[in-house]
Motif scaffolding. Structure first.
Motif, PDB file in Angstrom:
ATOM      1  N   ALA A 188       0.840  -1.203   0.000  1.00 56.76           N
ATOM      2  CA  ALA A 188       0.000   0.000   0.000  1.00 56.76           C
ATOM      3  C   ALA A 188       0.877   1.255   0.000  1.00 56.76           C
ATOM      4  O   ALA A 188       0.569   2.249  -0.676  1.00 56.76           O
ATOM      5  CB  ALA A 188      -0.926  -0.014   1.209  1.00 56.76           C
ATOM      6  N   LYS A 200       2.606   1.840  -3.380  1.00 57.25           N
ATOM      7  CA  LYS A 200       1.642   2.434  -4.320  1.00 57.25           C
ATOM      8  C   LYS A 200       1.435   3.921  -4.002  1.00 57.25           C
ATOM      9  O   LYS A 200       1.457   4.776  -4.893  1.00 57.25           O
ATOM     10  CB  LYS A 200       0.328   1.658  -4.211  1.00 57.25           C
ATOM     11  CG  LYS A 200      -0.686   2.037  -5.231  1.00 57.25           C
ATOM     12  CD  LYS A 200      -1.823   1.027  -5.251  1.00 57.25           C
ATOM     13  CE  LYS A 200      -2.887   1.529  -6.232  1.00 57.25           C
ATOM     14  NZ  LYS A 200      -4.214   1.160  -5.827  1.00 57.25           N
ATOM     15  N   ALA A 228      -4.206   2.213   0.100  1.00 59.00           N
ATOM     16  CA  ALA A 228      -4.996   1.156  -0.548  1.00 59.00           C
ATOM     17  C   ALA A 228      -5.471   0.102   0.452  1.00 59.00           C
ATOM     18  O   ALA A 228      -4.681  -0.399   1.254  1.00 59.00           O
ATOM     19  CB  ALA A 228      -4.163   0.489  -1.636  1.00 59.00           C
TER      20      ALA A 228
END
Ligand code: MCA
Ligand code: AMP
Length: 482
Positions: free
Chosen positions: A174, A177, A312
């Protein structure tokens, strides 16, 4: 166990440390400088070969303690355990006797891996920098516990946070990203290797993403200036010391991102960092129990004093004390609750405390109060309890320090608080009532805590008073001390 509270894990590579993929390393996909720490540089193949040799030695244990000094030995110990599927219990290298005894007894660690503290009772498994093994191990299940990290609560001794391999992988993916973190980055930091920030983000992050790591040792402005990375991690104390040294700060102009977390970044430090380096820092929010759940983005808005939007897989909400929803209007303050695949599996040996920290519908109660605006931006307003102190980015429970002070023969009563501090965010101050007819120099009480717990848990100041302010029920009124 609270695995039922975690959302299903879905993550990129099935190998937790994907850059150390044995097949890729055997095929010559190597880099000469995977990790640089304490004057040692390890290539990917050095790291894989030496850590696999550690794995062979440790594979029959379930859980081992690692004295988390910032050295290549620590790196190999941690990576070796992850290869073998052995749970790591990182121990602060300066932990005093009381803290050490508690961590070892509570965690059930079976041995020390690498260097052990003097007089250690457990067996010691050595870590050899120059040993190599090319044995291949099957990847352990994502549900296996990778780490038990000890972290302070408001009362009592620190609790062991159980983090699974799947949670670690999901948390790192996460962040990769969110921050556009790739193998082209070079990460620089000098954070301790016994917390999520320095250990999981700062060591396992590079090994999963494939970016080299330069660990600076003590995170001084000069060390950061000389390291020449693309990505820098720091707690606010590190950043505020850097902006005090403009010549060093200006060396960070060529970085891609500067990232701050673990405590609130003061707005003047944010602004000064932007002036000196041209980079508005990325701020991100997390906890040992949740890894990093909220962050600003390099390609998005960076608003001083705000920590951004969920990463995310994460959802957040605000609730009042009765559990009712609080509007996300940028002004209403509520208790912050989170869910996501990177959450912990519970506190070791404490099922009741684990259950209390989640709502009936499975959200983790962070204990922080926050506001969320209509765009989903979060601002952390403070903690629900005055008994959790953040000093230099370390989370420290007032209760643990009070217990230590009360163990000193001169102390009759005590109340510990965190007072605002320009350098540390909060400074630990102990109010102490001495036993009648007994005297103790303040420094002796400070040293007592430093020797029983970790050095960073020592009060920076002891104020001797005749009595503590109490309410009609006899409860100490800490708010009056503030
Ligand atoms: C002074 N010293 C003493 C004493 N008094 N030593 C023993 N007994 C005493 N009574 C000396 C030591 O010898 C040592 O000196 C120095 O004090 C250490 O003090 P300390 O306060 O620890 O050092 P500092 O230089 O003020 O440290 C600032 C720091 C540090 C480097 C920013 O606080 C730090 O590393 N913070 C990072 C915390 C962190 O990683 N938190 C992440 C958790 P000498 O230095 O000369 O040896 S949060 C997390 O993981 C979540 C998920 C998140 O959001 O990130
Ligand atoms: P720890 O478990 O040591 O990581 O401490 C977690 C706590 O640090 C959180 O509950 C917050 O109180 C605080 N914290 C972490 N990151 C931030 C941030 N960016 N801004 C404000 N507080 C933070």
């Amino acid at each position: 166990m609270a695995a039922q509270y975690r959302w299903p894990v879905s993550y990129g590579s099935p190998l937790l440390l994907s850059s150390l993929n044995p097949a890729a390393v055997a095929a010559g996909i190597d880099i000469p400088d995977a990790v640089t720490i304490d004057g040692v540089t390890l290539s990917r193949s050095d790291l894989l070969g030496a850590a696999t040799s550690v794995a062979e030695r440790v594979a029959r244990a379930q859980r081992v303690a690692v004295l988390a000094e910032p050295t290549a030995t620590t790196v190999l110990a941690v990576v070796g355990c992850l290869i073998a599927g052995v749970t790591v219990v990182p121990v602060p290298p300066d932990a005093g006797n009381a803290e050490l005894e508690h961590i070892l007894a509570d965690s059930g660690a079976q041995a020390w891996l690498g260097r052990a503290p003097e007089g250690a009772a457990l067996p010691v498994i050595p870590v050899r920098l120059h040993a190599r093994s090319w044995h291949t191990y099957a990847e352990p299940a994502p549900t296996a516990t990778a780490f038990i990290l000890y972290t302070s609560g408001t009362t009592g001794a620190p609790k062991g946070v159980m983090l699974s391999r799947g949670a670690v992988a999901a948390g790192l993916d996460a962040l990769a990203k969110a921050w556009g973190w790739t193998a082209n980055d070079v990460l620089v930091h000098g954070l301790p290797l016994f917390h999520v920030h320095g250990l999981i983000l700062g060591l396992l992050g590079p090994l999963r993403v494939g970016s080299p790591l330069i660990h600076t040792g003590k995170p001084t402005p000069q060390a950061y200036a000389q390291a020449r990375g693309t990505m820098y991690f720091g707690v606010p104390t590190v950043w505020s010391r850097i902006v005090e040294e403009p010549e060093a700060a200006k060396e960070l102009v060529s970085a891609r991102v500067l990232i701050s977390g673990s405590a609130p970044l003061p707005v003047p430090v944010f602004e000064r960092l932007r002036e000196l380096t041209g980079h508005a820092p990325i701020e991100r929010y997390g906890m040992s129990e949740t890894m990093i759940t909220i962050s600003t983005r390099p390609d998005g808005e960076r608003r001083p004093g705000w920590v951004g939007t969920p990463v995310a897989g994460v959802r957040t909400r605000l609730c009042d004390e009765a559990g009712n929803p609080v509007p996300h209007d940028g002004e209403s303050v509520g208790g912050l609750q989170v869910r996501g695949p990177m959450l912990f599996d519970g506190y070791l040996n404490r099922p009741e405390v684990t259950a209390e920290s989640f709502t009936a519908d499975g959200w983790f109660k962070t204990g922080d109060v926050a506001v969320i605006d209509a765009e989903g931006f979060h601002r952390i307003v403070g903690r629900e309890s005055v008994d959790l102190i953040k000093s230099g980015g370390y989370r420290i429970g007032a209760g643990e320090i009070e217990t230590s002070l009360l163990g000193h023969p001169a102390v009759a009563e005590t109340a510990v608080i965190g007072v605002p501090d320009d350098d540390l965010g909060q400074r630990i101050v102990a109010y102490v009532v001495l036993r009648e007819g007994v005297d103790a120099p303040e420094q002796r009480l400070i040293d007592h805590v430093a020797s029983e717990l970790s050095i960073h848990k020592r009060p920076r100041e002891v104020r001797v008073v005749a009595a503590l302010p109490r309410n009609a029920m006899g409860k100490v009124q800490k708010k009056l001390l503030l």
